[in-house]
Write a protein that holds these residues in place. Structure first.
Motif, short mmCIF file in Angstrom:
data_model
loop_
_atom_site.label_atom_id
_atom_site.label_comp_id
_atom_site.label_asym_id
_atom_site.label_seq_id
_atom_site.Cartn_x
_atom_site.Cartn_y
_atom_site.Cartn_z
N GLN A 1 84.94 -64.27 -36.59
CA GLN A 1 86.14 -64.96 -36.12
C GLN A 1 85.80 -66.38 -35.67
O GLN A 1 84.73 -66.63 -35.12
N THR A 2 86.73 -67.30 -35.88
CA THR A 2 86.54 -68.66 -35.39
C THR A 2 86.70 -68.71 -33.88
O THR A 2 86.09 -69.54 -33.22
N PHE A 3 87.51 -67.83 -33.32
CA PHE A 3 87.65 -67.69 -31.87
C PHE A 3 86.62 -66.67 -31.40
O PHE A 3 86.60 -65.53 -31.88
N LYS A 4 85.74 -67.05 -30.49
CA LYS A 4 84.59 -66.22 -30.13
C LYS A 4 84.68 -65.55 -28.76
O LYS A 4 83.76 -64.83 -28.39
N ASP A 5 85.74 -65.76 -28.03
CA ASP A 5 85.82 -65.24 -26.66
C ASP A 5 86.44 -63.83 -26.66
O ASP A 5 87.57 -63.62 -26.24
N PHE A 6 85.67 -62.87 -27.15
CA PHE A 6 86.15 -61.49 -27.27
C PHE A 6 85.03 -60.52 -26.93
O PHE A 6 83.86 -60.88 -26.89
N GLU A 7 85.44 -59.27 -26.72
CA GLU A 7 84.50 -58.16 -26.66
C GLU A 7 84.94 -57.15 -27.71
O GLU A 7 86.13 -56.99 -27.96
N LEU A 8 83.98 -56.51 -28.33
CA LEU A 8 84.27 -55.48 -29.31
C LEU A 8 83.88 -54.14 -28.69
O LEU A 8 82.76 -53.97 -28.20
N ILE A 9 84.82 -53.20 -28.71
CA ILE A 9 84.59 -51.85 -28.20
C ILE A 9 84.79 -50.88 -29.35
O ILE A 9 85.88 -50.79 -29.91
N ILE A 10 83.72 -50.19 -29.70
CA ILE A 10 83.80 -49.19 -30.77
C ILE A 10 83.58 -47.82 -30.16
O ILE A 10 82.64 -47.61 -29.40
N VAL A 11 84.45 -46.88 -30.51
CA VAL A 11 84.35 -45.51 -30.02
C VAL A 11 84.16 -44.57 -31.20
O VAL A 11 85.01 -44.49 -32.08
#
Length: 105
Positions: free
Chosen positions: A27-37
């Motif tokens: 993504q060009t926007f980088k201010d995220f967290e990824l949560i995988i369950v």
């Protein structure tokens, strides 16, 4: 604290999970967290995800849980999130690189 939490739940089907993860981290926007369950699937899913090049990033969160079914697995992930904005991504879907930038900002 990140601005967006991206939640992916997986049950059994993981053929495209690494492409899915890559589409998030591209993504060009980088201010995220990824949560995988991993919702009660076998360890092949865990192995596949742990081999992903982004697995050790600080904003990558992975949980193995006993089979909860999708809505309970999503609720589990929401409780783990640290943001007010939540995006749900299916494990066999991909995002355009500017999805977050276009949608939110």
């Amino acid at each position: 604290m990140p601005k967006v939490s991206i939640i992916v739940t997986i049950y059994k089907y993981y053929d495209y999970i690494n492409e899915c993860i890559d589409s998030v981290f591209n993504q060009t926007f980088k201010d995220f967290e990824l949560i995988i369950v991993n919702d009660g699937s076998d360890q092949n899913i865990s192995k596949a995800i742990k081999r992903n090049k982004f697995f050790n990033y600080n904003n990558f969160n992975f949980y193995n849980v006993p089979r909860l079914k999708r809505s309970a697995a999503l609720n589990f992930a929401i409780k783990k999130s640290t943001t007010d904005i939540i995006c749900i991504l299916d494990s066999d879907d991909l995002w355009h690189p500017k999805k977050l930038e276009t949608q939110f900002f």
